[in-house]
Design a protein around this motif. Structure first.
Motif, PDB file in Angstrom:
ATOM      1  N   THR A   1      47.257  22.177  14.777  1.00 20.88           N
ATOM      2  CA  THR A   1      47.357  22.816  13.453  1.00 20.88           C
ATOM      3  C   THR A   1      47.908  23.922  13.692  1.00 20.88           C
ATOM      4  OG1 THR A   1      45.539  21.477  12.596  1.00 20.88           O
ATOM      5  CG2 THR A   1      46.369  23.304  11.290  1.00 20.88           C
TER       6      THR A   1
ATOM      7  N   GLN B   1      46.386  18.632   6.362  1.00 16.54           N
ATOM      8  CA  GLN B   1      45.479  17.816   7.027  1.00 16.54           C
ATOM      9  C   GLN B   1      44.483  17.559   5.920  1.00 16.54           C
ATOM     10  OE1 GLN B   1      44.006  19.241  10.492  1.00 16.54           O
ATOM     11  NE2 GLN B   1      42.136  18.068  10.543  1.00 16.54           N
TER      12      GLN B   1
ATOM     13  N   ASP C   1      50.292  16.903   9.167  1.00 12.33           N
ATOM     14  CA  ASP C   1      48.976  17.109  10.003  1.00 12.33           C
ATOM     15  C   ASP C   1      48.106  16.009   9.798  1.00 12.33           C
ATOM     16  OD1 ASP C   1      47.328  18.400  11.894  1.00 12.33           O
ATOM     17  OD2 ASP C   1      47.189  20.258  10.596  1.00 12.33           O
ATOM     18  N   GLU C   2      47.681  15.501  11.034  1.00 16.44           N
ATOM     19  CA  GLU C   2      46.689  14.301  11.067  1.00 16.44           C
ATOM     20  C   GLU C   2      46.729  13.402   9.797  1.00 16.44           C
ATOM     21  OE1 GLU C   2      43.483  14.763  13.148  1.00 16.44           O
ATOM     22  OE2 GLU C   2      44.106  16.722  14.163  1.00 16.44           O
TER      23      GLU C   2
HETATM   24 MG   LIG Z   1      43.940  20.312  12.974  1.00 16.37          MG
END
Ligand SMILES: [Mg+2]
Ligand SMILES: Nc1ncnc2c1ncn2[C@@H]1O[C@H](COP(=O)(O)OP(=O)(O)O)[C@@H](O)[C@H]1O
Lengths: 265, 275
Positions: free
Chosen positions: B61, B105, B182-183
């Motif tokens: 991140t 995320q 992000d993820e």
């Molecule tokens: Mg992360």
């Protein structure tokens, strides 16, 4: 050694805090012109009008109530003393001058800090924690312009209005007192009050309203933007916003009052 | 693009004569005493899908945040379309950000606005389109991610997977050249996560965008990646195509691919169970 180190560190932290506020103030000024409804963004203008309703009209009843009560308290307390000298009619001067110069702006600020200062920091702090502020930045939207500027402009409009309402209700409450103790009609009372007040009183009242409003918006938003550490941090920032705003408002009040006493008597 | 127009820092990074769209060079990031990124180098070229692998807490991140210039590195550079976003002025950064779409995320939907207003926000902010047009485009973007009829709901009324999709729709609003995830499947059940993978593959085919994805899901990584890289202890320890990574001899990469737990004497965080 550790004493000096900790004094040094806390001094540096205070200076950094004030510096951070200063930078935010400058950025806020620069982005506030985007709020104007003609050449600016209609989105900002709409947000500003919403803020005016929330922080201005929403606060009106409680501001009037508290200031009215304060005016009445002043009249009773002052009246008890002045009566001993047979000078009860000076209650008019006491209430008129102290409400206008001092208590109107201060009571308004206290109410607005409690209602809006804490909610500014909670709102922005929550957005920091949920990455919404980062999302704004990643979309090339300036968080200061998007979040702070509408609140600031709304506050600059509504603080003077609220202060005028506060002063008016304080003075009217004083009129209630003189009506019952001096048998004075409201018309006579108001005319006497207007004779007591000078332009300087009203100008200093409005300057205080503007300064206090600036402090409330900037401290509230600054605390919000600085939130770290999840929901606990949001709660802490709301508390800090209230405490620091009250402190800075009283400090600014002291400086403004001293300034007017020394240089514009 | 002519040779002279290429940023000097990118001249040694050409592939097929093209400079990388995103070039991360010697990136160092430190939080307090903790060195999170220790000299990251990574080139991402136009039109490819790059998957960044790495364990929890390995700094994925942080790397993305530096690519988006949300954070400033301690040292190093990030070039996007030939602009150094670590030093460029605010107006230039603003222009770069308009060609990047980000899905965070946590989805990072604006909770006080409806889903429709969330997706419409970049359009309202950055274009002068009329309101009916904006509403139509919002519906289109939501349809592209498989969400219809949710415009008037609040983000809190959506499920986790739907919220993720809505955040992708918002990222797509300005037709970005680069899409960053992000993820994308973090916190979603496997079926919903597979749906998100399908969505990403669909976006690749439909728009030929450059996509950067951070994940620790090996399965989806192999499904969507053109190239992938692995971040470990603040450095990129492997980068290449799926096949190249699969045949890597690096012990860490092998361990990650085979989902093996750490050796007991290893002081680094556990990759597989560490999240
Ligand atoms: Mg992360
Ligand atoms: N703002 C920050 N302040 C302090 N430490 C941070 C911050 N952001 C991330 N870290 C630390 O950096 C490391 C990497 O974080 P992150 O990039 O979020 O990892 P990942 O996304 O790979 O799980 C973590 O150990 C985290 O605690």
């Amino acid at each position: 050694m550790t004493f000096f180190a900790s004094v040094g560190r806390s001094t540096i932290e205070k200076i950094a805090y004030v510096g951070g506020l200063g930078i935010q103030f400058w950025k806020g000024l620069r982005s506030s012109y985007r709020v104007n409804p003609i050449t600016g963004s209609r989105l900002r203008w709409r947000a500003t009008v919403e803020q005016m309703a929330v922080l201005g009209f929403g606060a009106m009843p409680v501001v009037c109530l508290i200031s009215g009560a304060t005016g009445l308290i002043m009249a009773f307390q002052g009246g008890a003393e002045l009566r001993q000298f047979g000078a009860l009619q000076f209650v008019i001067n006491l209430v008129g001058v102290s409400m206008t110069r001092e208590l109107g702006p201060l009571m308004t600020a206290i109410v607005v800090i409690g209602r809006s200062g804490s909610s500014f920091s909670a709102e922005i702090g929550t957005m920091v924690v949920t990455e919404e502020v980062d999302a704004l930045r990643s979309m090339a939207i300036d968080p200061i312009e998007f979040l702070l500027a509408p609140k600031y402009v709304a506050m600059m409009v509504m603080m003077p209005c609220l202060t005028i309402a506060a002063v008016t209700s304080g003075i009217l409450a004083g009129g209630l007192f003189t009506y019952f103790t001096l048998d004075m009609s409201l018309g006579v009372y108001l005319r006497a009050t207007l004779e007591v007040l000078v332009l300087r009183d009203i100008i200093s009242s409005m300057i205080k309203a503007i300064v206090f409003g600036t402090i409330i918006v900037h401290v509230g938003c600054f605390e919000g933007f600085q939130v770290a550490g999840g929901p606990v941090g949001v709660g802490r920032s709301a508390t800090a916003a209230v405490v620091k705003s009250i402190f800075l408002v009283v400090l600014a009040d002291l400086m403004a009052t001293a300034f007017f006493y020394l240089f514009w008597q | 693009m002519s040779e002279t127009a290429i940023h000097p820092a990118l001249r040694n990074h050409l592939r097929d004569g093209q400079p990388p769209l995103i070039s991360v060079q010697d990136l160092f990031v430190q939080f307090g005493d903790r060195q999170v990124l220790q000299g990251v180098n990574l080139d991402i070229y136009g039109g490819e899908t790059m998957v960044i692998l790495g364990g929890s807490g390995s700094g994925k991140t942080t790397l993305l945040r530096n690519i988006m210039a949300l954070d400033r590195p301690n040292s190093g550079h990030v070039y996007i379309k030939g602009v150094d976003v670590t030093t460029c002025p605010a107006e230039e950064l603003s222009a770069i950000r308009r060609v990047m779409g980000v899905s965070f995320q946590s989805a990072a939907m604006f909770n006080s606005m409806t889903v429709g207003d969330n997706v419409a926000l970049p359009l309202r902010e950055h274009t002068k389109l009329a309101e009916p047009t904006i509403r139509l485009m919002t519906q289109m973007k939501l349809a592209q991610v498989g969400l219809s009829g949710v415009e008037d709901l609040l983000p809190s009324q959506l499920s986790g997977g739907m919220r993720k999709r809505a955040s992708v729709a918002r990222a797509l609003a300005m037709d970005p050249e680069v899409l960053i995830f992000d993820e994308p499947s973090a916190g979603l059940d496997p079926i919903i996560a597979a749906g998100i993978d399908e969505l990403i593959v669909h976006l690749q085919e439909a728009f030929k965008m450059t996509i950067v994805i951070v994940t620790h899901e090996m399965h989806s990584a192999f499904l969507i990646a053109d190239r992938m890289c692995m971040l470990h202890r603040g450095k990129i320890i492997a980068v290449g195509t799926k096949e190249e990574l699969q045949s890597s001899t690096n012990e860490r990469v092998r361990q990650f691919l085979e989902r093996r737990a750490d050796e007991p004497d290893d002081e680094s965080p556990n990759f597989v169970t560490g999240f």
